[in-house]
Design an enzyme around this catalytic site. Structure first.
Site, mmCIF file in Angstrom:
data_model
loop_
_atom_site.group_PDB
_atom_site.id
_atom_site.type_symbol
_atom_site.label_atom_id
_atom_site.label_comp_id
_atom_site.label_asym_id
_atom_site.label_seq_id
_atom_site.Cartn_x
_atom_site.Cartn_y
_atom_site.Cartn_z
ATOM 1 N N LYS A 65 24.134 23.649 -45.637
ATOM 2 C CA LYS A 65 23.559 22.909 -46.763
ATOM 3 C C LYS A 65 23.205 24.428 -47.561
ATOM 4 C CE LYS A 65 21.836 18.780 -44.124
ATOM 5 N NZ LYS A 65 20.879 18.167 -43.717
ATOM 6 N N GLN A 96 14.422 18.824 -42.816
ATOM 7 C CA GLN A 96 15.722 18.074 -41.903
ATOM 8 C C GLN A 96 14.737 17.644 -40.302
ATOM 9 O OE1 GLN A 96 18.831 18.955 -41.690
ATOM 10 N NE2 GLN A 96 19.372 18.696 -39.638
ATOM 11 N N ASP A 143 18.082 12.478 -49.044
ATOM 12 C CA ASP A 143 18.089 12.479 -47.744
ATOM 13 C C ASP A 143 18.242 11.018 -48.457
ATOM 14 O OD1 ASP A 143 19.170 14.092 -45.680
ATOM 15 O OD2 ASP A 143 17.495 14.787 -45.684
HETATM 16 N N1 GUN Z 1 18.942 15.431 -38.854
HETATM 17 C C1 GUN Z 1 20.542 14.516 -38.843
HETATM 18 N N2 GUN Z 1 21.081 13.941 -39.890
HETATM 19 C C2 GUN Z 1 20.498 14.373 -41.156
HETATM 20 C C3 GUN Z 1 20.435 14.429 -41.965
HETATM 21 O O1 GUN Z 1 21.659 13.486 -42.679
HETATM 22 N N3 GUN Z 1 19.017 14.395 -43.128
HETATM 23 C C4 GUN Z 1 17.865 15.196 -42.475
HETATM 24 N N4 GUN Z 1 16.727 15.656 -43.435
HETATM 25 N N5 GUN Z 1 18.103 15.234 -41.155
HETATM 26 C C5 GUN Z 1 18.236 14.778 -40.771
#
Ligand code: GUN
Length: 316
Positions: A55, A99, A122
Site C-alpha cells: 500500500k 491494518q 477503509d
Molecule cells: N485486512 C484485510 N483486508 C483489509 C483491508 O482492506 N483493510 C485493512 N485495514 N485491513 C485489512
C-alpha cells in the site's frame, strides 16, 4: 470444456493507478497539497506487513504521501487509540488505515470508532457503513469496490442478476452485498450455517467467494457460465496438494519447492476454469484492485477535505 474468460485484475488496477497518478499530479500542478495516507501496522503478522508495504509503495508511485507507522505487538489499546485520535485531528493526514487483524487485546471496533469518518479510507467506521447501506455518499471498503470495478470492466451485467456471496465478513461479504444490491442484483449472503451451500451457490450468475478456505468452492458450487469472483488468498505448502489444484500449470510446483508455498484462492482453480464463464485468478485477480481502490478513496477523502467549493465530501 467451455472457454472461460480470465479476469485480469492487474491490468485493471494498473489503469486505475495511472488515472490516480494523473489526478494527484494535477492537484500538485494547481498548487493543491497532495493527499497523505497514514498506514498503521501493529505487530508483525507477515501477511499484514506485506500488505502495508504494498500500500505504501503504491502511494509513492501515485504521488500520494505515505506515512507508514509500525508499532510493536506490545502496543496497548490506549496507545493505539491515542495515535488514531492524533491522526484524526492532524491537519495534513487525509486518509487513515489501521491494518487488520489487530493483536489480541485490542478491540478493533474501539479503534475504528476513533477514526475520523472523513479520513476512514477503509470504509469501516459505523458512519460509513450506515451511509453505504442507506445509499448516501461516503467512503466504501476497498475490496468490495474492487469487486464491482472488476465486474464493470468485464462488462458483466449486475442488474437483475442472481448474486451469491459466500462469507459475511464486515470487510468483504457485507459491504459487497450492499454494493451489489445498490446495483439491483438479487443478493444472497451465505455463511457457515447456510443449508445446502453448494445448491444455493449454484443459482448464482455472479458468485463471490470470501471465506478464507483454500479451494473450498468446487465445481458443484458453480453454475455453468457463471462469473466467479475469488477474494481468498491462501497458502498451499504441500506439493501434492498443489498438484491436485493446479495440475501441470507452469511454475506452481516449482514455486512450492523454492518459496515454500504457492497462493490459491477460495475457489478451486481448475473447476473455475472448466465451469465458469469468467473468473478471477489468484494471484492477479481482485487483490491488485483492492490497493488501487485504496488510492482512489484517499484522493476522494483529500479532495473532500480540501473543500472544493459547492461540493461536500464523505465526512461533511
Ligand atoms: N485486512 C484485510 N483486508 C483489509 C483491508 O482492506 N483493510 C485493512 N485495514 N485491513 C485489512
Amino acid at each position: 470444456m467451455t472457454m472461460s474468460r480470465i479476469l485480469d485484475g492487474r491490468g485493471a488496477a494498473k489503469q486505475i493507478r495511472a488515472e490516480i497518478a494523473s489526478e494527484v499530479a494535477a492537484m500538485r500542478a494547481a498548487g493543491i497539497e497532495p493527499p497523505c495516507l497514514a498506514a498503521v501496522l501493529v505487530g508483525d503478522n507477515p501477511a499484514s506487513s506485506i500488505y502495508v508495504s504494498n500500500k505504501v509503495k503504491a502511494c509513492t508511485q501515485a504521488g500520494i504521501i505515505p506515512r507508514e507507522i509500525r508499532l510493536p505487538s506490545t502496543t496497548t489499546q490506549m496507545e493505539l487509540l491515542a495515535l488514531v485520535r492524533e491522526l484524526s485531528r492532524s491537519g495534513d493526514v487525509d486518509g487513515i488505515l489501521v491494518q487488520m487483524p489487530l493483536p489480541a487485546g485490542i478491540d478493533p471496533r474501539a479503534i475504528i470508532a476513533a477514526i475520523d469518518p472523513a479520513r476512514d479510507v477503509d470504509g469501516f467506521h459505523p458512519i460509513n457503513v450506515g451511509r453505504l447501506w442507506s445509499g448516501e455518499e461516503g467512503l466504501v471498503p476497498c475490496t468490495p469496490l474492487g469487486i464491482l470495478e472488476m465486474l464493470d470492466s468485464a462488462e458483466i451485467e449486475i442488474e437483475g442478476a442472481e448474486a451469491v456471496i459466500i462469507g459475511r465478513s464486515d470487510i468483504v461479504g457485507k459491504p459487497t452485498a450492499a454494493l451489489l444490491l445498490r446495483k439491483h442484483a438479487t443478493v444472497t449472503l451465505c455463511h457457515s450455517r447456510t443449508r445446502d451451500l453448494a445448491g444455493v451457490a449454484a443459482r448464482a450468475d455472479i458468485l463471490v467467494a470470501a471465506i478464507g478456505r483454500a479451494a473450498f468452492v468446487t465445481r458443484d458450487f458453480i453454475k455453468p457460465g457463471a462469473t466467479v469472483i475469488d477474494v481468498g488468498i491462501n497458502q498451499v505448502v504441500d506439493v501434492a496438494v498443489a498438484r491436485g489444484l493446479f495440475g501441470d500449470e507452469p511454475g506452481r510446483l516449482e514455486e512450492v519447492r523454492t518459496k515454500g508455498y504457492t497462493l490459491v484462492g477460495d475457489v478451486h482453480p481448475r473447476d473455475a476454469a472448466e465451469r465458469s464463464g469468467a473468473w478471477t485468478p489468484v494471484p492477479g485477480g481482485v487483490g491488485p484492485l483492492t490497493v488501487a481502490l485504496l488510492l482512489r478513496n484517499t484522493v476522494k477523502a483529500a479532495k473532500a477535505r480540501r473543500g472544493s467549493p459547492g461540493r461536500r465530501g464523505p465526512g461533511a
